[in-house]
Design a protein around this motif. Structure first.
Motif, short mmCIF file in Angstrom:
data_model
loop_
_atom_site.label_atom_id
_atom_site.label_comp_id
_atom_site.label_asym_id
_atom_site.label_seq_id
_atom_site.Cartn_x
_atom_site.Cartn_y
_atom_site.Cartn_z
N PRO A 82 0.79 -1.24 0.00
CA PRO A 82 0.00 0.00 0.00
C PRO A 82 0.82 1.28 0.00
CG PRO A 82 0.16 -0.81 2.23
CD PRO A 82 0.90 -1.80 1.36
N HIS A 83 2.16 1.21 0.07
CA HIS A 83 2.98 2.38 0.37
C HIS A 83 3.25 3.29 -0.84
CE1 HIS A 83 3.94 -0.74 3.41
NE2 HIS A 83 3.99 0.29 4.25
N VAL A 84 2.20 3.58 -1.59
CA VAL A 84 2.36 4.37 -2.82
C VAL A 84 2.78 5.81 -2.55
CG1 VAL A 84 0.85 2.98 -4.27
CG2 VAL A 84 -0.13 4.75 -2.82
N TRP A 85 2.43 6.34 -1.39
CA TRP A 85 2.71 7.75 -1.11
C TRP A 85 4.21 8.05 -1.04
CZ3 TRP A 85 0.85 4.27 2.46
CH2 TRP A 85 1.65 3.99 3.57
N LEU A 86 5.04 7.01 -0.93
CA LEU A 86 6.49 7.23 -0.83
C LEU A 86 7.16 7.45 -2.18
CD1 LEU A 86 7.24 4.71 2.03
CD2 LEU A 86 7.46 7.19 2.11
N ALA A 87 6.41 7.36 -3.26
CA ALA A 87 6.89 7.75 -4.58
C ALA A 87 6.17 9.05 -4.94
CB ALA A 87 6.59 6.67 -5.61
N PRO A 88 6.87 10.16 -5.00
CA PRO A 88 6.20 11.46 -5.25
C PRO A 88 5.28 11.46 -6.47
CG PRO A 88 8.45 11.84 -4.53
CD PRO A 88 8.31 10.35 -4.70
N ALA A 89 5.68 10.75 -7.53
CA ALA A 89 4.83 10.73 -8.73
C ALA A 89 3.48 10.09 -8.43
CB ALA A 89 5.53 9.97 -9.85
N LEU A 149 9.89 17.83 -6.07
CA LEU A 149 10.44 16.78 -5.23
C LEU A 149 10.79 15.55 -6.07
CD1 LEU A 149 11.00 15.75 -2.30
CD2 LEU A 149 8.63 14.91 -2.29
N ASP A 150 9.90 15.17 -6.96
CA ASP A 150 10.13 14.04 -7.85
C ASP A 150 11.38 14.27 -8.70
OD1 ASP A 150 9.56 11.62 -9.32
OD2 ASP A 150 8.69 12.86 -10.89
N GLN A 151 11.52 15.48 -9.24
CA GLN A 151 12.68 15.79 -10.07
C GLN A 151 13.97 15.75 -9.25
OE1 GLN A 151 12.60 16.24 -13.51
NE2 GLN A 151 14.81 15.96 -13.17
N ASP A 152 13.91 16.22 -8.02
CA ASP A 152 15.08 16.19 -7.15
C ASP A 152 15.49 14.76 -6.83
OD1 ASP A 152 15.09 18.94 -7.13
OD2 ASP A 152 14.10 19.14 -5.18
N PHE A 153 14.53 13.86 -6.67
CA PHE A 153 14.86 12.44 -6.47
C PHE A 153 15.52 11.87 -7.72
CE2 PHE A 153 12.62 12.30 -2.50
CZ PHE A 153 13.02 11.13 -1.87
N LYS A 154 14.98 12.20 -8.88
CA LYS A 154 15.56 11.71 -10.13
C LYS A 154 17.00 12.18 -10.29
CE LYS A 154 11.19 11.44 -12.70
NZ LYS A 154 10.36 12.06 -13.76
N ASP A 155 17.22 13.46 -10.03
CA ASP A 155 18.57 14.02 -10.17
C ASP A 155 19.52 13.46 -9.11
OD1 ASP A 155 17.57 15.53 -12.25
OD2 ASP A 155 17.31 17.35 -11.05
N GLY A 166 9.12 -0.07 -1.94
CA GLY A 166 9.11 -0.71 -3.25
C GLY A 166 8.75 0.24 -4.38
N TYR A 167 7.76 1.10 -4.15
CA TYR A 167 7.36 2.05 -5.19
C TYR A 167 8.44 3.10 -5.42
CZ TYR A 167 2.69 0.03 -4.63
OH TYR A 167 1.63 -0.84 -4.57
N LEU A 168 9.03 3.58 -4.34
CA LEU A 168 10.12 4.54 -4.46
C LEU A 168 11.27 3.93 -5.25
CD1 LEU A 168 11.51 6.88 -1.70
CD2 LEU A 168 13.06 5.46 -3.03
N ARG A 197 12.67 14.81 1.71
CA ARG A 197 14.00 15.34 1.37
C ARG A 197 15.06 14.75 2.30
NH1 ARG A 197 13.95 18.69 -2.57
NH2 ARG A 197 12.08 19.90 -3.12
N GLN A 198 14.71 14.49 3.55
CA GLN A 198 15.62 13.79 4.44
C GLN A 198 15.88 12.37 3.94
OE1 GLN A 198 13.89 14.00 8.39
NE2 GLN A 198 14.87 15.96 8.84
N ASN A 199 14.82 11.70 3.47
CA ASN A 199 14.99 10.36 2.90
C ASN A 199 15.91 10.38 1.69
OD1 ASN A 199 13.32 9.07 4.74
ND2 ASN A 199 11.51 9.11 3.44
N LEU A 200 15.77 11.41 0.86
CA LEU A 200 16.62 11.52 -0.32
C LEU A 200 18.08 11.64 0.09
CD1 LEU A 200 17.22 11.93 -3.30
CD2 LEU A 200 16.56 14.34 -3.06
N GLU A 201 18.37 12.47 1.07
CA GLU A 201 19.75 12.64 1.51
C GLU A 201 20.29 11.35 2.13
OE1 GLU A 201 21.68 15.23 0.81
OE2 GLU A 201 19.90 15.90 -0.32
#
Length: 360
Positions: free
Chosen positions: A190-197, A235-241, A259-261, A348-352
């Motif tokens: 169910p954890h779809v919210w963890l993928a910004p898209a 946020l999605d673009q920042d994860f991609k980059d 998994g979605y992220l 953003r903390q997760n990204l770092e």
């Protein structure tokens, strides 16, 4: 004389109603608890109506649903989170009072895909009422549970077959229809919210339902949603980059929530246990993770907030790695609240955290 008495009684009745309404609003704010604290610090830019009609009474299941809904409605609706701050939502169950609050609301927003195992019971209770139920993940392509969850479920099915020999053939047919059935989430992650898209799509689903429930505010809801979606797109673009070209693409996490992220950004999640953070890994699973970590020179084992980090700590000590937080954002901690963090800030903390681990 009679006319005066009637007018006097009418004034008293109106005053009583106004006082009761004031008390009701006060109780709603107090019962919300973390609702105000969970509000997006940037919500002051959210559009409001100068002549708003009666506000929608919206109940949401847990924090991400609050974040998305609140950024859509701004001050045009009262939004209350059912799962309190600091409480792990997977195992939370509504009380009779919670059930009554939901069925008495105008709108109920929940993630779906089995995240809120109690939602079906709530919706059955609300059958025939005015309640508008919004399943935010509806229409999204959902992922199946992890192999660990499937093996766990298959093991339970085998035990059931031995205990119920008279129903062996029926059980086998059921197993063929629903392979890897997960008892916590119905087999779906169910954890779809963890993928910004995908979070963007949830926001749009919620917006559409709220606009239908309150057509007079549809324009404001769309404006607010557009503004928030722009933040999620960035946020999605920042994860991609940030995750492009990392030294490694696999990461070990205690809870199979990412998994979605991982799929969105070309990564591989290696979970210690399954979709439920309360699930304890077997000795064999622990040994496999240790072997994988050593073979791939993993230096960080991720755990999450709201549950014990003991499993991640044990593996980290075994391989000489460190344990670090990768937050599934299923609820805010006291520290998150004191730091005025919201979904975007924690992501953003997760990204770092991921950038650091994947570039070690």
């Amino acid at each position: 004389m009679n006319t005066f008495r009637i007018r006097h009684l009418a004034v008293l009745s109106l005053s009583a109603l106004l006082i009761a309404a004031g008390c009701g609003n006060s109780n709603s704010e107090n019962n919300a608890g973390n609702t105000g604290a969970n509000a997006n610090p940037g919500a002051s830019s959210v559009e409001t109506s100068s002549a708003a009609p009666d506000k929608l009474n919206i109940k949401v299941s847990f924090y991400p649903m609050y974040e998305f809904t609140k950024n859509i409605v701004g001050d045009l609706a009262d939004v209350e989170t059912l799962v309190p701050a600091g409480i792990e939502p997977h195992e939370w169950e509504p009380t009779a009072r919670d059930m009554a609050a939901i069925t008495g609301a105008d709108v109920f927003v929940y993630n779906g895909a089995g995240m809120e195992a109690w939602a079906e019971q709530v919706l059955d209770s609300a059958s025939g009422s005015k309640l508008v139920a919004v399943e935010a993940s509806k229409g999204l392509e959902m992922m199946e549970g992890t192999e660990e969850e499937e093996a766990h479920a298959e093991g339970e099915a085998d035990d059931h077959d031995h205990a119920e020999e008279d129903h062996e053939h029926a059980d086998e047919a059921h197993a063929e229809e629903e392979p890897g059935h997960d008892h916590d989430h119905g087999g779906l992650d169910p954890h779809v919210w963890l993928a910004p898209a995908l979070a963007i799509q949830e926001v749009r689903t919620i917006e559409a339902a709220l606009s239908a429930a309150s057509p007079e505010n549809a324009g404001a809801f769309q404006t607010n949603a557009d503004s928030y979606v722009a933040k999620l797109e960035q946020l999605d673009q920042d994860f991609k980059d940030g995750l492009a070209g990392t030294k490694r693409t696999d990461f070990i996490t205690q809870h199979a929530a990412f998994g979605y992220l991982a799929k969105e950004y070309g990564l591989t999640q290696v979970p210690i246990a399954g979709l439920s953070p309360e699930q304890e890994p077997s000795a064999a699973q622990m040994a496999e993770i240790v072997e994988f970590a050593k073979a791939h020179d993993v230096k960080t084992i991720f755990f999450e907030t709201l549950v014990s980090s003991s499993v991640a700590d044990t593996i980290a000590q075994e391989i000489g790695a460190k344990a670090a937080v990768l937050n599934p954002i299923e609820g805010l901690t006291d520290k998150d609240l004191s730091n005025k963090l919201d979904y975007v800030g924690i992501m953003r903390q997760n990204l770092e955290a991921l950038k650091s681990a994947l570039n070690e």
